[in-house]
Design a protein around this motif. Structure first.
Motif, PDB file in Angstrom:
ATOM      1  N   HIS A  44       0.873  -1.109  -0.121  1.00  0.00           N
ATOM      2  CA  HIS A  44      -0.114   0.083  -0.260  1.00  0.00           C
ATOM      3  C   HIS A  44       0.907   1.151   0.111  1.00  0.00           C
ATOM      4  O   HIS A  44       2.035   0.929   0.168  1.00  0.00           O
ATOM      5  N   ASP A  45       0.378   2.361  -0.192  1.00  0.00           N
ATOM      6  CA  ASP A  45       0.909   3.706  -0.140  1.00  0.00           C
ATOM      7  C   ASP A  45       1.357   3.835   1.338  1.00  0.00           C
ATOM      8  O   ASP A  45       0.582   3.564   2.132  1.00  0.00           O
ATOM      9  N   GLY A  46       2.486   4.271   1.484  1.00  0.00           N
ATOM     10  CA  GLY A  46       3.243   4.634   2.763  1.00  0.00           C
ATOM     11  C   GLY A  46       3.952   3.492   3.108  1.00  0.00           C
ATOM     12  O   GLY A  46       4.971   3.831   4.145  1.00  0.00           O
ATOM     13  N   MET A  47       3.890   2.195   2.711  1.00  0.00           N
ATOM     14  CA  MET A  47       4.951   1.144   3.301  1.00  0.00           C
ATOM     15  C   MET A  47       6.219   1.325   2.821  1.00  0.00           C
ATOM     16  O   MET A  47       7.317   0.911   3.723  1.00  0.00           O
ATOM     17  N   ARG A  54       7.861  10.081  -0.380  1.00  0.00           N
ATOM     18  CA  ARG A  54       6.576  10.252  -0.120  1.00  0.00           C
ATOM     19  C   ARG A  54       5.519  10.095  -1.209  1.00  0.00           C
ATOM     20  O   ARG A  54       4.441  10.057  -1.194  1.00  0.00           O
ATOM     21  N   ASP A  55       6.030  10.516  -2.625  1.00  0.00           N
ATOM     22  CA  ASP A  55       5.204  10.479  -3.675  1.00  0.00           C
ATOM     23  C   ASP A  55       4.679   8.929  -3.828  1.00  0.00           C
ATOM     24  O   ASP A  55       5.772   7.972  -4.267  1.00  0.00           O
ATOM     25  N   ILE A  60       5.719   3.327  -6.047  1.00  0.00           N
ATOM     26  CA  ILE A  60       5.539   2.315  -6.780  1.00  0.00           C
ATOM     27  C   ILE A  60       6.802   1.870  -7.714  1.00  0.00           C
ATOM     28  O   ILE A  60       7.082   0.591  -7.734  1.00  0.00           O
ATOM     29  N   LYS A  61       7.260   2.568  -8.152  1.00  0.00           N
ATOM     30  CA  LYS A  61       8.645   2.209  -8.948  1.00  0.00           C
ATOM     31  C   LYS A  61       9.642   1.689  -7.976  1.00  0.00           C
ATOM     32  O   LYS A  61      10.259   0.635  -8.385  1.00  0.00           O
ATOM     33  N   ILE A  71      -0.075  -3.548  -6.567  1.00  0.00           N
ATOM     34  CA  ILE A  71      -0.300  -2.505  -5.482  1.00  0.00           C
ATOM     35  C   ILE A  71      -1.872  -2.536  -5.093  1.00  0.00           C
ATOM     36  O   ILE A  71      -2.751  -3.108  -5.944  1.00  0.00           O
ATOM     37  N   GLU A  72      -2.195  -2.246  -3.779  1.00  0.00           N
ATOM     38  CA  GLU A  72      -3.606  -1.934  -3.575  1.00  0.00           C
ATOM     39  C   GLU A  72      -3.619  -0.482  -3.113  1.00  0.00           C
ATOM     40  O   GLU A  72      -2.746   0.240  -2.601  1.00  0.00           O
TER      41      GLU A  72
END
Length: 304
Positions: A44-47, A54-55, A60-61, A71-72
């Motif tokens: 997830h975002d933030g992991m 932070r972007d 993802i990259k 991703i979720e």
């Protein structure tokens, strides 16, 4: 059920797992950094904010560089349209999949499908329509739906019929677009209508649509019913999507009581090649926590 907030909060949680970390370091394999896992785990975002930035696009990259291929993003519908599109384009370029996001107001304590109230069903159906457009932008195939709380003044069988009827209408919206709403039994509160895998299986059979299936979240179902592998087997033909988190604590695998290496071996040997959502927090914060997270997944993924 504010799971996006939960993830942000728990990702900052610290823990005392020095002994376990030391044990992991002794069993680290020589897997190259970018080699894909045997199963398709989805962060997830933030992991990976400490290492990847932070972007979310940068994260993802970075996830891809680590070997993750999906991703979720539970809160995708709340992101700006331009960002949804950019996420979809980034995933396509990297050959990654978009996992679930949550249908907005797809059922909650104040909006329960069990009550058969027109205003509740209308909110749910509006969320389904909006989700179709979001899914197109980010190349999503699966969307999470939770039917909400019990309507305690109605018999359970009537509530079940009401939920089935509402879900059939939602499925009619998703079917033409090849989108699957996955119903998630939760353990957050005993007020929730949907709590068990076999209960969800029965509902999916009654809805009878390729766009209504089960999201099997092993964290919640370990708490509610246990017997994970047996219940996976029983409900297998209605499960296109898996999420995980160890219990107790809802952190990464190896921090609790679930033998995820055995669970993942079962999934792999059954031929499951879908997404395995990493819907949990982390036992440590910062880069140390991120390194331990990857190490934990490498460990439980070494079932072959």
């Amino acid at each position: 059920m504010q799971r996006r907030s939960f993830l942000k909060n728990t990702l900052l949680t610290t823990g005392s797992f020095a002994a376990a970390t030391a044990a992991f370091s002794q069993t680290t394999t020589n897997i190259s950094k970018g080699q894909p896992f045997h199963l398709d785990y989805a962060p997830h975002d933030g992991m990976f904010a400490a290492s990847g930035g932070r972007d979310f696009i940068d994260q993802i990259k970075y996830m891809h560089d680590l070997g993750f291929r999906s991703i979720e993003d539970n809160g995708m519908t709340g992101r700006p349209t331009e960002q949804q599109t950019k996420i979809g384009e980034t995933l396509a370029k990297l050959g990654m999949r978009m996992g679930v996001f949550v249908v907005p107001k797809g059922g909650n304590g104040a909006n329960t499908l069990a009550a058969k109230k027109k205003e509740h069903v209308d909110i749910f159906l509006d969320g389904c329509r909006k989700s179709v457009e979001v899914a197109k932008r980010c190349n999503a195939k699966w969307v999470t739906v939770v039917p909400g709380d019990f309507e305690k003044n109605l018999p359970l069988s009537i509530q079940t019929a009401n939920v089935i009827e509402a879900l059939r209408r939602g499925a009619e919206i998703f079917e033409p677009h090849g989108i699957v709403m996955v119903l998630e039994p939760l353990s957050d509160t005993p007020d929730l209508f949907l709590r068990y895998s076999t209960q969800t299986y029965e509902i999916c059979k009654a809805v009878d649509s390729p766009s209504c299936k089960i999201l099997y979240d092993a964290y919640h179902l370990q708490k509610n019913e246990g017997n994970l592998i047996k219940n996976l087997e029983l409900c297998w033909d209605e499960i296109p999507y898996i999420q995980v988190g160890d219990n107790p604590g809802r952190k990464e695998p190896t921090t609790g009581e679930v033998n995820y290496k055995n669970v993942f071996k079962f999934l792999y040997e059954k031929g499951y090649r879908g997404v395995v959502g990493m819907e949990h927090g982390m036992s440590k914060s910062g880069k140390e926590g991120e390194d331990r997270l990857v190490q934990a997944y490498r460990e439980v993924d070494s079932f072959v």
